[in-house]
Motif scaffolding. Structure first.
Motif, short mmCIF file in Angstrom:
data_model
loop_
_atom_site.label_atom_id
_atom_site.label_comp_id
_atom_site.label_asym_id
_atom_site.label_seq_id
_atom_site.Cartn_x
_atom_site.Cartn_y
_atom_site.Cartn_z
N PHE A 1 0.85 -1.19 0.00
CA PHE A 1 0.00 0.00 0.00
C PHE A 1 0.89 1.24 0.00
CE2 PHE A 1 -2.77 3.18 2.08
CZ PHE A 1 -3.88 3.08 1.26
N PHE A 2 0.59 2.18 -0.89
CA PHE A 2 1.30 3.45 -0.97
C PHE A 2 0.29 4.57 -0.76
CE2 PHE A 2 3.72 0.52 -3.53
CZ PHE A 2 5.05 0.86 -3.29
N VAL A 3 0.69 5.58 0.02
CA VAL A 3 -0.18 6.73 0.22
C VAL A 3 0.70 7.97 0.41
CG1 VAL A 3 -0.44 6.37 2.70
CG2 VAL A 3 -2.20 7.62 1.45
N GLU B 1 3.93 -2.94 3.61
CA GLU B 1 3.79 -4.28 3.04
C GLU B 1 3.10 -5.14 4.09
OE1 GLU B 1 6.43 -7.88 1.05
OE2 GLU B 1 7.45 -6.17 1.95
N TRP B 2 2.11 -5.89 3.62
CA TRP B 2 1.27 -6.69 4.52
C TRP B 2 1.24 -8.13 4.02
CZ3 TRP B 2 -0.42 -4.14 8.74
CH2 TRP B 2 -0.29 -2.75 8.71
N LYS B 3 0.95 -9.02 4.94
CA LYS B 3 0.86 -10.45 4.62
C LYS B 3 -0.12 -10.67 3.47
CE LYS B 3 -1.64 -13.02 7.16
NZ LYS B 3 -2.35 -13.76 8.15
N ASP B 4 -1.24 -9.98 3.52
CA ASP B 4 -2.26 -10.06 2.48
C ASP B 4 -3.20 -8.86 2.62
OD1 ASP B 4 -3.93 -10.74 4.67
OD2 ASP B 4 -3.79 -12.88 4.22
N GLU B 5 -4.12 -8.73 1.72
CA GLU B 5 -5.03 -7.58 1.74
C GLU B 5 -5.92 -7.59 2.98
OE1 GLU B 5 -7.74 -4.96 -1.35
OE2 GLU B 5 -7.22 -7.02 -1.89
N ASP C 1 -6.71 -4.59 5.56
CA ASP C 1 -8.08 -4.17 5.89
C ASP C 1 -8.28 -4.14 7.40
OD1 ASP C 1 -8.82 -3.75 3.25
OD2 ASP C 1 -9.64 -5.79 3.02
N LEU C 2 -7.72 -5.13 8.11
CA LEU C 2 -7.80 -5.13 9.56
C LEU C 2 -7.07 -3.90 10.12
CD1 LEU C 2 -8.50 -6.36 12.29
CD2 LEU C 2 -6.38 -7.69 12.14
N HIS C 3 -5.88 -3.64 9.61
CA HIS C 3 -5.10 -2.46 10.03
C HIS C 3 -5.94 -1.19 9.87
CE1 HIS C 3 -2.15 0.76 9.87
NE2 HIS C 3 -2.51 1.01 8.63
N ALA C 4 -6.62 -1.06 8.76
CA ALA C 4 -7.41 0.15 8.48
C ALA C 4 -8.56 0.34 9.46
CB ALA C 4 -7.94 0.10 7.05
N ARG D 1 3.46 -1.08 12.96
CA ARG D 1 4.57 -2.01 12.71
C ARG D 1 4.48 -3.25 13.57
NH1 ARG D 1 9.32 2.52 12.24
NH2 ARG D 1 9.17 2.81 9.97
N LYS D 2 3.76 -3.17 14.68
CA LYS D 2 3.63 -4.30 15.60
C LYS D 2 2.46 -5.23 15.24
CE LYS D 2 5.66 -1.69 19.37
NZ LYS D 2 5.41 -1.03 20.66
N GLU D 3 1.66 -4.83 14.27
CA GLU D 3 0.51 -5.67 13.90
C GLU D 3 0.99 -6.98 13.30
OE1 GLU D 3 -2.40 -3.51 11.56
OE2 GLU D 3 -1.87 -1.67 12.63
N PRO D 4 0.30 -8.09 13.61
CA PRO D 4 0.76 -9.40 13.14
C PRO D 4 0.85 -9.53 11.63
CG PRO D 4 -1.22 -9.60 14.49
CD PRO D 4 -0.88 -8.16 14.42
N GLY D 5 0.02 -8.83 10.87
CA GLY D 5 0.04 -8.95 9.41
C GLY D 5 1.01 -8.01 8.72
#
Length: 96
Positions: free
Chosen positions: A5-7, A56-60, A64-67, A31-35
């Motif tokens: 993801f870029f913003v 960069e995330w494990k998957d989308e 989405d959880l991060h958001a 940065r501490k989130e598991p994904g």
């Protein structure tokens, strides 16, 4: 395959440090989130105090959880007051 993801963030004049502080506050827990695989904040060389995040995330689904997490929601709320215009992130995947 990971998800990227870029913003880009353009702060209102005089609000640059507030935005930098808000970015720092959201980056630490993100940065501490598991994904989360990686999360980097960049400042423009030619437009100082203009910022870009690449994450960069494990998957989308991890993104989405991060958001939806409180620290992200709070940051997005802060952005409404700090930015020159609404930002639009770009959901991407690496192809080469």
């Amino acid at each position: 395959m990971s998800f990227h993801f870029f913003v880009h963030f353009e702060p209102k004049p005089g609000r640059e440090q507030e935005l930098a502080d808000a970015l720092e506050q959201v980056i630490i827990p993100s940065r501490k989130e598991p994904g989360n695989i990686a999360l980097h904040v960049f400042e423009s060389v030619r437009e100082p105090r203009t910022f870009t995040i690449h994450s960069e995330w494990k998957d989308e689904a991890a993104f989405d959880l991060h958001a939806s997490l409180p620290h992200t929601v709070h940051f997005l709320h802060q952005c409404k007051e700090l930015l020159t215009h609404e930002f639009a992130g770009r959901r991407t995947r690496e192809i080469f």
